[in-house]
Design a protein around this motif. Structure first.
Motif, mmCIF file in Angstrom:
data_model
loop_
_atom_site.group_PDB
_atom_site.id
_atom_site.type_symbol
_atom_site.label_atom_id
_atom_site.label_comp_id
_atom_site.label_asym_id
_atom_site.label_seq_id
_atom_site.Cartn_x
_atom_site.Cartn_y
_atom_site.Cartn_z
ATOM 1 N N LEU A 74 -6.607 43.024 -14.563
ATOM 2 C CA LEU A 74 -5.987 41.821 -14.677
ATOM 3 C C LEU A 74 -4.620 41.814 -14.603
ATOM 4 N N ALA A 75 -3.961 40.637 -13.828
ATOM 5 C CA ALA A 75 -2.270 40.609 -13.460
ATOM 6 C C ALA A 75 -2.190 39.177 -13.911
ATOM 7 N N ILE A 76 -0.958 39.212 -14.975
ATOM 8 C CA ILE A 76 -0.678 37.715 -15.117
ATOM 9 C C ILE A 76 0.780 37.500 -14.348
ATOM 10 N N THR A 77 0.591 36.526 -13.521
ATOM 11 C CA THR A 77 2.091 36.498 -12.732
ATOM 12 C C THR A 77 2.599 35.021 -12.686
ATOM 13 N N ARG A 78 3.687 34.893 -12.048
ATOM 14 C CA ARG A 78 4.220 33.517 -11.960
ATOM 15 C C ARG A 78 3.991 33.032 -10.546
ATOM 16 N N ASP A 79 3.369 33.846 -9.814
ATOM 17 C CA ASP A 79 3.150 33.281 -8.461
ATOM 18 C C ASP A 79 1.446 33.585 -8.035
ATOM 19 N N THR A 95 1.802 26.777 -18.895
ATOM 20 C CA THR A 95 2.916 26.162 -18.026
ATOM 21 C C THR A 95 4.144 26.442 -18.673
ATOM 22 N N ASP A 96 4.864 27.166 -18.222
ATOM 23 C CA ASP A 96 6.444 27.457 -18.816
ATOM 24 C C ASP A 96 7.670 26.714 -18.382
ATOM 25 N N HIS A 97 8.602 26.877 -19.041
ATOM 26 C CA HIS A 97 10.000 26.259 -18.290
ATOM 27 C C HIS A 97 10.894 27.106 -18.027
ATOM 28 N N LEU A 98 11.880 26.790 -17.127
ATOM 29 C CA LEU A 98 13.033 27.589 -17.083
ATOM 30 C C LEU A 98 14.015 27.274 -18.162
ATOM 31 N N ALA A 99 15.066 28.187 -18.436
ATOM 32 C CA ALA A 99 15.789 27.786 -19.580
ATOM 33 C C ALA A 99 17.190 28.616 -19.194
ATOM 34 N N LEU A 100 18.338 27.944 -19.574
ATOM 35 C CA LEU A 100 19.383 28.481 -19.453
ATOM 36 C C LEU A 100 19.688 29.315 -20.662
ATOM 37 N N ILE A 156 14.719 38.398 -7.053
ATOM 38 C CA ILE A 156 13.688 37.223 -6.567
ATOM 39 C C ILE A 156 13.232 37.903 -5.162
ATOM 40 N N ASP A 157 12.065 38.047 -5.079
ATOM 41 C CA ASP A 157 11.052 38.571 -3.986
ATOM 42 C C ASP A 157 10.849 37.599 -2.972
ATOM 43 N N GLU A 158 11.034 37.817 -1.934
ATOM 44 C CA GLU A 158 10.814 36.889 -0.758
ATOM 45 C C GLU A 158 9.281 36.241 -0.909
ATOM 46 N N GLY A 159 9.288 35.004 -0.836
ATOM 47 C CA GLY A 159 8.136 34.319 -0.921
ATOM 48 C C GLY A 159 7.504 34.193 -2.253
ATOM 49 N N SER A 160 8.634 34.400 -3.329
ATOM 50 C CA SER A 160 8.008 34.007 -4.783
ATOM 51 C C SER A 160 8.339 32.489 -4.940
ATOM 52 N N SER A 161 7.282 32.000 -5.543
ATOM 53 C CA SER A 161 7.387 30.553 -5.974
ATOM 54 C C SER A 161 8.291 30.466 -7.073
ATOM 55 N N TYR A 162 8.372 31.533 -8.057
ATOM 56 C CA TYR A 162 9.470 31.631 -9.097
ATOM 57 C C TYR A 162 10.831 31.300 -8.555
ATOM 58 N N GLY A 163 10.936 32.184 -7.684
ATOM 59 C CA GLY A 163 12.109 32.331 -6.925
ATOM 60 C C GLY A 163 12.757 30.907 -6.519
ATOM 61 N N TYR A 164 11.747 29.942 -5.935
ATOM 62 C CA TYR A 164 11.854 28.811 -5.315
ATOM 63 C C TYR A 164 12.204 27.707 -6.464
ATOM 64 N N ILE A 165 11.742 27.972 -7.740
ATOM 65 C CA ILE A 165 11.964 26.958 -8.805
ATOM 66 C C ILE A 165 13.432 27.138 -8.982
ATOM 67 N N ILE A 166 13.832 28.360 -9.131
ATOM 68 C CA ILE A 166 15.245 28.599 -9.497
ATOM 69 C C ILE A 166 16.404 28.106 -8.402
ATOM 70 N N GLN A 215 9.705 23.455 -14.301
ATOM 71 C CA GLN A 215 8.490 24.236 -14.658
ATOM 72 C C GLN A 215 8.119 25.650 -14.130
ATOM 73 N N THR A 216 7.343 26.417 -14.564
ATOM 74 C CA THR A 216 7.138 27.779 -13.884
ATOM 75 C C THR A 216 5.728 28.141 -14.419
ATOM 76 N N GLU A 217 4.815 28.145 -13.574
ATOM 77 C CA GLU A 217 3.520 28.318 -14.057
ATOM 78 C C GLU A 217 3.145 29.631 -14.192
ATOM 79 N N LEU A 218 2.332 30.097 -14.907
ATOM 80 C CA LEU A 218 1.453 31.280 -15.014
ATOM 81 C C LEU A 218 0.262 31.414 -14.783
#
Length: 286
Positions: free
Chosen positions: A143-148, A162-167, A196-206, A262-265
Motif C-alpha cells: 500500500l502507498a499513502i500519497t498526496r498524488d 483531506t489535509d490543509h497546508l500550514a505556514l 517538488i517533483d514534476e507533475g506533483s499535484s501537491y506541488g501545484y497546491i503550494i 487543501q491537500t488530499e491523501l
C-alpha cells in the motif's frame, strides 16, 4: 496411519477406558477398537494392555504418548497459522506513507489493524515520490499513502483524508493568522520548502498558494523530509509551507498557521492483487 488415529490413541491413553473415550470422540466402542488395532498392526507393537477390568499403556505406548502429544500440538499450531495466513489474519503487509502523517492518521490506521488482526505484522516505509508506483508494481510495498493520485493502469487509488497546508513559523514570528499574510510581508521572508517533483499535484497546491498573492518566494533551502524542514525553521533559518498534519508532531518553539488550501491523501494499491491480507486491511481503512 493418520492424524485421526493418533488422536484416538491419545484420547484413549488419557481416559484408559474404551467406552468413555468412544463417547468423547463421538464414535462407537467397536470402531475405536478397530482404529487402535489398525494402529498397532501398522506399528507392529502393542500400545495398550487390556483385560476385562483395566486398560493401561505399554512402555512403548507411554513413549509414543509423550512424543505424539508434543508433535500433535505443533501440527495443530502449524495448521492454525496456515489458516490465519489463508484468511489474511497473519503475515506481513508493507505500507509506504509520507512523513507528514506519522503522528496523525498513521497511528489510527495501525490501531485498527492491531485490534482486528493482532498477529499481522506491519512494515512502515517512507519512499521518494518517483519510486512509489514502481515499488507498488514490483511488489516491494503493498500500500502507498500519497498526496498524488496514481493514474497508471494496474493501480487503484482512493481518497482517504483531506489535509490543509500550514505556514510553519517560529513561535515569536509576527504572523498570527492567515490574514497577516500579504505580498509585501511575504517578500521579506526566506522560505524552506519541500522538494517538488514534476507533475506533483501537491506541488501545484503550494504554487497556487503563492500565486494567490502574486508572489514568487525566495527559496533558501529545499528538502525531501518535512522533519528536516521543521528543524531548520526552529533554527530560524526561514519559514516553511507544509501539510497541517505536521502539527500533530511535537514541535516546541514553532507555530502552525492553517491555510485555506487543501491537500488530499490517497490510498494506492495493485488492482489485481488478491492477497487476503491486503483485502482485510483495505476494508479497515476505506
Amino acid at each position: 496411519m493418520n492424524l485421526q488415529q493418533i488422536k484416538y490413541f491419545l484420547a484413549l491413553s488419557g481416559e484408559l477406558h474404551y467406552w468413555n473415550t468412544a463417547a468423547k470422540m463421538n464414535i462407537t466402542q467397536s470402531a475405536l477398537s478397530r482404529q487402535i488395532q489398525s494402529l498397532e498392526n501398522e506399528l507392529g507393537l502393542l500400545l495398550f494392555e487390556r483385560n476385562k477390568r483395566n486398560v493401561k499403556l505399554t512402555p512403548a505406548g507411554r513413549f509414543l504418548k509423550d512424543k505424539w502429544e508434543v508433535q500433535l500440538s505443533e501440527i495443530e499450531y502449524i495448521h492454525q497459522s496456515a489458516k490465519q495466513i489463508h484468511l489474511g489474519e497473519s503475515g506481513t503487509i508493507k505500507i509506504a506513507h509520507p512523513d507528514s502523517i506519522s503522528a496523525s492518521i498513521i497511528p489510527d490506521i495501525l490501531a485498527k489493524i492491531s485490534i482486528k488482526y493482532p498477529q499481522l505484522q506491519v512494515e512502515l516505509l517512507q519512499i521518494l515520490y518517483e519510486n512509489q508506483q514502481e515499488f507498488l508494481r514490483n511488489y516491494k510495498i503493498d500500500l502507498a499513502i500519497t498526496r498524488d493520485i496514481n493514474i497508471i493502469s494496474g493501480l487503484k487509488s482512493k481518497k482517504i483524508y483531506t489535509d490543509h497546508l500550514a505556514l510553519v513559523i517560529p513561535e515569536n514570528h509576527p504572523y498570527q493568522t492567515f490574514k497577516d499574510l500579504t505580498k509585501e510581508t511575504l517578500e521579506k521572508q526566506k522560505f524552506i520548502l519541500p522538494t517538488i517533483d514534476e507533475g506533483s499535484s501537491y506541488g501545484y497546491i503550494i504554487q497556487k498558494l503563492f500565486n494567490s498573492f502574486d508572489f514568487v518566494p525566495e527559496v533558501y533551502l529545499h528538502s525531501e523530509f518535512g522533519s528536516t524542514i521543521i528543524a531548520l525553521v526552529r533554527k530560524r533559518l526561514g519559514i516553511a509551507v507544509l501539510p497541517d498534519s505536521y502539527s500533530y508532531h511535537e514541535s516546541p518553539g514553532l507555530r502552525f498557521i492553517k491555510l485555506p488550501f487543501q491537500t488530499e491523501l490517497y490510498l494506492n494499491w495493485r488492482a489485481d492483487d488478491h492477497n487476503p491480507i491486503l483485502s482485510n486491511v483495505l476494508k479497515l481503512i476505506l
